[in-house]
Every structure is written in structure tokens, then in C-alpha cells.
Design a protein around this motif. Sequence first.
Motif, mmCIF file in Angstrom:
data_model
loop_
_atom_site.group_PDB
_atom_site.id
_atom_site.type_symbol
_atom_site.label_atom_id
_atom_site.label_comp_id
_atom_site.label_asym_id
_atom_site.label_seq_id
_atom_site.Cartn_x
_atom_site.Cartn_y
_atom_site.Cartn_z
ATOM 1 N N GLN A 1 128.108 19.994 58.305
ATOM 2 C CA GLN A 1 127.879 18.562 58.477
ATOM 3 C C GLN A 1 127.853 17.926 57.097
ATOM 4 O O GLN A 1 126.876 18.037 56.368
ATOM 5 N N ILE A 2 128.956 17.278 56.693
ATOM 6 C CA ILE A 2 129.011 16.695 55.346
ATOM 7 C C ILE A 2 128.844 15.185 55.369
ATOM 8 O O ILE A 2 128.639 14.576 54.336
ATOM 9 N N ARG A 3 128.945 14.585 56.523
ATOM 10 C CA ARG A 3 128.736 13.139 56.628
ATOM 11 C C ARG A 3 127.438 12.878 57.375
ATOM 12 O O ARG A 3 126.636 13.767 57.556
ATOM 13 N N SER A 4 127.258 11.665 57.845
ATOM 14 C CA SER A 4 126.027 11.331 58.571
ATOM 15 C C SER A 4 125.998 12.050 59.917
ATOM 16 O O SER A 4 127.005 12.560 60.399
ATOM 17 N N ALA A 5 124.839 12.081 60.532
ATOM 18 C CA ALA A 5 124.633 12.859 61.756
ATOM 19 C C ALA A 5 125.468 12.372 62.930
ATOM 20 O O ALA A 5 125.770 13.141 63.845
#
Length: 110
Positions: free
Chosen positions: A84-88
Motif C-alpha cells: 500500500q503506497i498511496r492512501s488507504a
Amino acid sequence: MEFCPTCANLLLVEHASMGRSLRFFCPTCPYVYPIDRQISKKMPLAKKEVDDVLGGEEAWKNVDRTQVTCPRCTYGHAYFMQIQIRSADEPMTTFYKCCSKNCSFQWRDG
């Protein structure tokens, strides 16, 4: 950039009065330095070491394998992991590493 040897402030450049010559002057103290030649300084910058955001070779030890074609060597299998590299509320990003020992190319999906 040049600095004042008296008070360490940044020196500014101005035209000297009654002429076309330039000079450095300090806006804080009365320091003045006439510019009579071209001034240049070369300072090589040291490159920063880049961190491996995927965790290096240790992160690939216990990952699963799937059938996907390597874009570099066209080998048919690759290891994969999802991070998970961006927002949830965004989908996870899938990273691949070619299973071929001669290639080991890494890429991401999307």
C-alpha cells in the motif's frame, strides 16, 4: 554567493558610482569589495544514496510466485508482493521480480 567577512551576511551586487564597474556590498555593515575580474567557484555535489523502498533483497525472500511475463527477458514467472503506497482508499500496488537468475528485473503493475 559571497558572504561578508565582517558580519557574515549575504553580499549584494551593485554598480559602483560614476562608472560601469560592479562591486559587492553588505547591506548591514559598511563592507564593500570591488569586482575587478570574473568570479566563479565550482563545487561538486555529492549524490545522496538512494534507499530501496521495497526493503532490498530481504523483502523478496518469502514472497509468492505467479505466471507473468518479464518485460525485459520474457521469462514466464515472477515473484510478486503487494504494498500500500498511496492512501488507504487507493488500491494496492503490485511489484514483480523476474524469477530468472540471469535477469532479476523488478517492475510494478500499473
